[in-house]
Design a protein around this motif. Structure first.
Motif, PDB file in Angstrom:
ATOM      1  N   LYS A   5     -11.993  -6.932  17.393  1.00 18.65           N
ATOM      2  CA  LYS A   5     -10.722  -7.658  17.383  1.00 18.65           C
ATOM      3  C   LYS A   5     -10.516  -8.298  16.017  1.00 18.65           C
ATOM      4  N   ILE A   6      -9.400  -7.980  15.411  1.00 15.64           N
ATOM      5  CA  ILE A   6      -9.005  -8.594  14.150  1.00 15.64           C
ATOM      6  C   ILE A   6      -7.977  -9.668  14.496  1.00 15.64           C
ATOM      7  N   LEU A  15      -1.785  -5.143   9.755  1.00 20.00           N
ATOM      8  CA  LEU A  15      -1.882  -4.477  11.051  1.00 20.00           C
ATOM      9  C   LEU A  15      -2.224  -3.004  10.880  1.00 20.00           C
ATOM     10  N   GLU A  16      -1.552  -2.333   9.972  1.00 15.67           N
ATOM     11  CA  GLU A  16      -1.829  -0.915   9.746  1.00 15.67           C
ATOM     12  C   GLU A  16      -3.266  -0.690   9.285  1.00 15.67           C
ATOM     13  N   ALA A  17      -3.769  -1.596   8.456  1.00 19.05           N
ATOM     14  CA  ALA A  17      -5.153  -1.471   7.984  1.00 19.05           C
ATOM     15  C   ALA A  17      -6.132  -1.619   9.137  1.00 19.05           C
ATOM     16  N   ALA A  18      -5.864  -2.566  10.035  1.00 19.44           N
ATOM     17  CA  ALA A  18      -6.744  -2.777  11.182  1.00 19.44           C
ATOM     18  C   ALA A  18      -6.753  -1.558  12.095  1.00 19.44           C
ATOM     19  N   ARG A  22      -9.850   1.447  12.893  1.00 20.51           N
ATOM     20  CA  ARG A  22     -10.269   1.629  14.280  1.00 20.51           C
ATOM     21  C   ARG A  22     -10.647   0.327  14.977  1.00 20.51           C
ATOM     22  N   ALA A  23      -9.900  -0.727  14.678  1.00 21.84           N
ATOM     23  CA  ALA A  23     -10.016  -1.926  15.493  1.00 21.84           C
ATOM     24  C   ALA A  23      -9.442  -1.598  16.871  1.00 21.84           C
ATOM     25  N   SER A  24      -9.993  -2.228  17.903  1.00 21.41           N
ATOM     26  CA  SER A  24      -9.506  -1.982  19.263  1.00 21.41           C
ATOM     27  C   SER A  24      -8.477  -3.020  19.700  1.00 21.41           C
ATOM     28  N   LYS A  51       2.441  -1.645  19.472  1.00 18.88           N
ATOM     29  CA  LYS A  51       2.543  -1.214  20.866  1.00 18.88           C
ATOM     30  C   LYS A  51       1.981   0.191  21.072  1.00 18.88           C
ATOM     31  N   GLY A  52       1.065   0.309  22.036  1.00 20.46           N
ATOM     32  CA  GLY A  52       0.496   1.594  22.377  1.00 20.46           C
ATOM     33  C   GLY A  52      -0.564   2.100  21.414  1.00 20.46           C
ATOM     34  N   ARG A  53      -0.830   1.343  20.359  1.00 22.03           N
ATOM     35  CA  ARG A  53      -1.782   1.786  19.345  1.00 22.03           C
ATOM     36  C   ARG A  53      -3.054   0.950  19.337  1.00 22.03           C
ATOM     37  N   VAL A  54      -2.930  -0.298  19.756  1.00 12.81           N
ATOM     38  CA  VAL A  54      -4.044  -1.238  19.762  1.00 12.81           C
ATOM     39  C   VAL A  54      -3.693  -2.325  20.769  1.00 12.81           C
TER      40      VAL A  54
END
Length: 211
Positions: A5-6, A15-18, A22-24, A51-54
């Motif tokens: 978790k970031i 956000l894109e970097a996280a 592969r942050a969950s 949304k839908g990505r993490v």
């Protein structure tokens, strides 16, 4: 795989970097005194992007229902309660909003681990974090606690580890505690409230190696 978790996401680039690392989970902060606080408009924009990505987790500290309702409306998958919320209040929040509810438990001694049992059946997830000094922010201070205390935890509730984690120690933290999820905030910043993309990438890579 250990969850990552970031917390304190503040910009689209971060956000894109996280997500790319592969942050969950990502944390959006709804606590005004925090340097990581987001307005509802900014939180909604980031939430839509994620949304839908993490998994999107909203962080609140002793919120009233109005604050929770406003935060949840930005688009959240889970609510993180980081204050003095009682087990009854945690259960009430879960029933009212129908979202997964996390309870943060500040840790300094074995007794702090033991009090986690009161939240079984109320919280969906427990996050063990370092106890901060009285009058300080409840988290995001770069403090860590004695990880060996977690050997006393035998509860049925899923849990994670926070407090002073960074790219240099997260693999060790996972190896020593077996943490199913690790949560970072100040350890991936260049200044309070300013997320550092390079540090996020390094943290996630180290966490994945240590898993």
């Amino acid at each position: 795989m250990t969850g990552i978790k970031i917390c304190g996401i503040d910009r689209a680039k971060v956000l894109e970097a996280a997500i790319a690392a592969r942050a969950s989970h990502v944390g959006l902060v709804f606590f005004p005194p925090s340097p990581r606080f987001l307005s509802s408009a900014d939180a909604a924009a980031l939430s839509l992007q994620a949304k839908g990505r993490v998994i999107r987790v909203g962080l609140f500290v002793d919120p009233d229902d109005a604050a929770l309702t406003e935060g949840v409306a930005t688009g959240l998958d889970a609510i993180q309660l980081h204050g003095e919320e009682s087990p009854a209040r945690v259960a009430e929040v879960k029933a009212r909003y129908g979202l997964e509810v996390w309870k943060v438990l500040p840790v300094a001694t074995a007794d702090d681990i033991a009090r986690s049992h009161a939240y079984h059946g109320a919280a969906d997830f427990l996050l063990f974090d370092a106890k901060t000094p009285k009058g300080a922010l409840p988290g995001g201070m770069g403090l860590r606690f004695d990880w060996s205390l977690l050997t006393a935890y035998r509860g049925p509730t899923a849990w994670g580890l926070a407090g002073g984690l960074n790219a240099g120690n997260v693999a060790q933290a996972i190896a020593r505690t077996g943490a199913p999820l690790v949560d970072a905030s100040s350890g991936i910043e260049s200044a309070p409230g300013v997320k550092d993309v390079t540090k996020i990438v390094a943290f996630c890579a180290a966490a994945h190696r240590g898993a």
